[in-house]
Design an enzyme around this catalytic site. Structure first.
Site, PDB file in Angstrom:
ATOM      1  N   PRO A  88      40.511  41.726  35.442  1.00 30.26           N
ATOM      2  CA  PRO A  88      41.614  41.342  34.543  1.00 30.26           C
ATOM      3  C   PRO A  88      42.130  42.524  33.713  1.00 30.26           C
ATOM      4  CG  PRO A  88      39.668  39.940  34.196  1.00 30.26           C
ATOM      5  CD  PRO A  88      39.251  41.085  35.065  1.00 30.26           C
ATOM      6  N   GLU A 115      29.912  38.198  35.355  1.00 28.68           N
ATOM      7  CA  GLU A 115      30.633  38.801  34.221  1.00 28.68           C
ATOM      8  C   GLU A 115      31.392  40.056  34.646  1.00 28.68           C
ATOM      9  OE1 GLU A 115      31.028  37.420  31.234  1.00 28.68           O
ATOM     10  OE2 GLU A 115      29.956  35.768  32.200  1.00 28.68           O
ATOM     11  N   ARG A 153      52.524  42.521  54.385  1.00 27.17           N
ATOM     12  CA  ARG A 153      53.936  42.149  54.601  1.00 27.17           C
ATOM     13  C   ARG A 153      54.860  43.354  54.597  1.00 27.17           C
ATOM     14  NH1 ARG A 153      55.490  37.092  53.781  1.00 27.17           N
ATOM     15  NH2 ARG A 153      57.572  37.729  53.150  1.00 27.17           N
ATOM     16  N   ASP A 168      63.624  39.586  50.666  1.00 29.37           N
ATOM     17  CA  ASP A 168      62.652  38.929  49.801  1.00 29.37           C
ATOM     18  C   ASP A 168      62.882  39.317  48.344  1.00 29.37           C
ATOM     19  OD1 ASP A 168      61.137  37.412  51.493  1.00 29.37           O
ATOM     20  OD2 ASP A 168      59.514  38.864  51.717  1.00 29.37           O
TER      21      ASP A 168
HETATM   22  N1  SAH Z   1      33.948  39.008  32.104  1.00 28.78           N
HETATM   23  C1  SAH Z   1      35.156  39.524  32.700  1.00 28.78           C
HETATM   24  C2  SAH Z   1      35.680  38.583  33.782  1.00 28.78           C
HETATM   25  C3  SAH Z   1      34.812  38.543  35.003  1.00 28.78           C
HETATM   26  S1  SAH Z   1      35.428  37.485  36.220  1.00 28.78           S
HETATM   27  C4  SAH Z   1      36.210  39.676  31.611  1.00 28.78           C
HETATM   28  O1  SAH Z   1      36.181  38.905  30.670  1.00 28.78           O
HETATM   29  O2  SAH Z   1      37.065  40.557  31.737  1.00 28.78           O
HETATM   30  C5  SAH Z   1      34.581  38.036  37.640  1.00 28.78           C
HETATM   31  C6  SAH Z   1      35.362  38.894  38.591  1.00 28.78           C
HETATM   32  O3  SAH Z   1      36.528  38.222  38.991  1.00 28.78           O
HETATM   33  C7  SAH Z   1      35.841  40.230  38.034  1.00 28.78           C
HETATM   34  O4  SAH Z   1      34.850  41.202  38.122  1.00 28.78           O
HETATM   35  C8  SAH Z   1      37.011  40.534  38.967  1.00 28.78           C
HETATM   36  O5  SAH Z   1      36.576  41.131  40.174  1.00 28.78           O
HETATM   37  C9  SAH Z   1      37.555  39.148  39.278  1.00 28.78           C
HETATM   38  N2  SAH Z   1      38.729  38.803  38.463  1.00 28.78           N
HETATM   39  C10 SAH Z   1      38.751  37.933  37.422  1.00 28.78           C
HETATM   40  N3  SAH Z   1      39.980  37.821  36.911  1.00 28.78           N
HETATM   41  C11 SAH Z   1      40.781  38.619  37.637  1.00 28.78           C
HETATM   42  C12 SAH Z   1      42.176  38.945  37.598  1.00 28.78           C
HETATM   43  N4  SAH Z   1      42.990  38.417  36.690  1.00 28.78           N
HETATM   44  N5  SAH Z   1      42.644  39.813  38.512  1.00 28.78           N
HETATM   45  C13 SAH Z   1      41.820  40.375  39.426  1.00 28.78           C
HETATM   46  N6  SAH Z   1      40.511  40.120  39.514  1.00 28.78           N
HETATM   47  C14 SAH Z   1      39.986  39.243  38.641  1.00 28.78           C
END
Ligand code: SAH
Length: 247
Positions: A88, A115, A153, A168
């Site tokens: 994220p 996590e 794509r 697109d």
């Molecule tokens: N504790 C972290 C979230 C971990 S979620 C935080 O609060 O930032 C677990 C995994 O999901 C992450 O390591 C990532 O690989 C994936 N993930 C979660 N949200 C994502 C998003 N918005 N975009 C891309 N990958 C995501």
């Protein structure tokens, strides 16, 4: 284009990668996708890939060593590939990011779980970090699928003649015009005359104008950045006169 995906759940990818455009791109050897189970690089008897966090608290953290061994092993096979984390915190996956990634010879995509991954993996190996948006997924697998799909794509030949990337949304900086198919009337709503006219120039102009109208109404931020022709500007003036109050 080579995609190597590091995941704890390789089974999640069967289905999305075995249908339609991705399947065809694989069959035509435009892309090559390898799924790697991170556990295969765990060295203990239980093939442990996660551990509790230093500092305490809830959840588990993906261990650095199995990920590092996996990334290094894949890198030795595909030295030109870019290591892309999913998280994220990353930069938002947009059309222009997909275009940028499509120019690389290969991507090594790391899917986090729990996590997330030990920060040292990021420090040592990350060359890019991609987020799907400001929300939290349970793992990076869906993000990896979105990256592979949006990038594929854009690879010449991946879309057949029935699909098209040129018109697109975002391709020319605008949202795409609306689509209609048979019948000509549905629940009292008709298809715009221009589309039924058979006149290619009329159809082209209608589509361009609707693309501008939609972008102006829904994504004015895109419109302010798009490269507009004189014809586009004239159409926007008309749109403004037709509906002076929206926006
Ligand atoms: N504790 C972290 C979230 C971990 S979620 C935080 O609060 O930032 C677990 C995994 O999901 C992450 O390591 C990532 O690989 C994936 N993930 C979660 N949200 C994502 C998003 N918005 N975009 C891309 N990958 C995501």
């Amino acid at each position: 284009m080579k995609f190597d995906i590091l995941t704890l759940f390789p089974g999640m990818f069967s289905g999305p990668f075995d249908e339609s455009i991705i399947k065809r791109a694989k069959d035509k050897q435009l892309i090559d996708i390898s799924l790697h189970n991170i556990r295969d690089w765990a060295t203990d008897r239980h093939q442990t890939a996660d551990d509790s966090p230093y500092g305490g608290g809830a959840g588990m953290v993906m261990k650095a060593a199995p990920l590092a061994a996996g990334i290094e092993s894949i890198k030795s096979q595909s030295p030109l590939s870019t290591v892309v984390l999913t998280s994220p915190h990353g930069r938002r996956l947009t059309h222009s990011v997909a275009v940028e990634l499509a120019e690389k010879p290969g991507l090594i995509i790391v899917c986090g779980r729990y996590e997330g991954i030990d920060e040292r993996v990021r420090s040592i190996y990350a060359e890019d970090d991609i987020s799907l948006g400001d929300f939290v997924l349970s793992g990076g697998e869906i993000a990896a699928m979105a990256i592979v799909d949006s990038v594929t794509r854009l690879i010449p030949g991946a879309l057949g003649s029935i699909e098209s990337a040129e018109s697109d949304s975002f391709g020319d900086g605008l949202l795409e015009y609306p689509h209609y198919t048979r019948p000509p009337e549905f629940k009292g709503l008709t298809v715009p005359d221009a589309l039924l006219s058979g006149n290619h120039e009329l159809i082209r102009k209608w589509r361009r104008k609707e693309s501008l109208r939609k972008t102006r109404a829904l994504r004015p931020d895109l419109l302010s950045r798009a490269l507009l022709t004189r014809e586009d500007r004239k159409m926007l003036t008309e749109i403004e006169q037709e509906s002076p109050h929206d926006m």
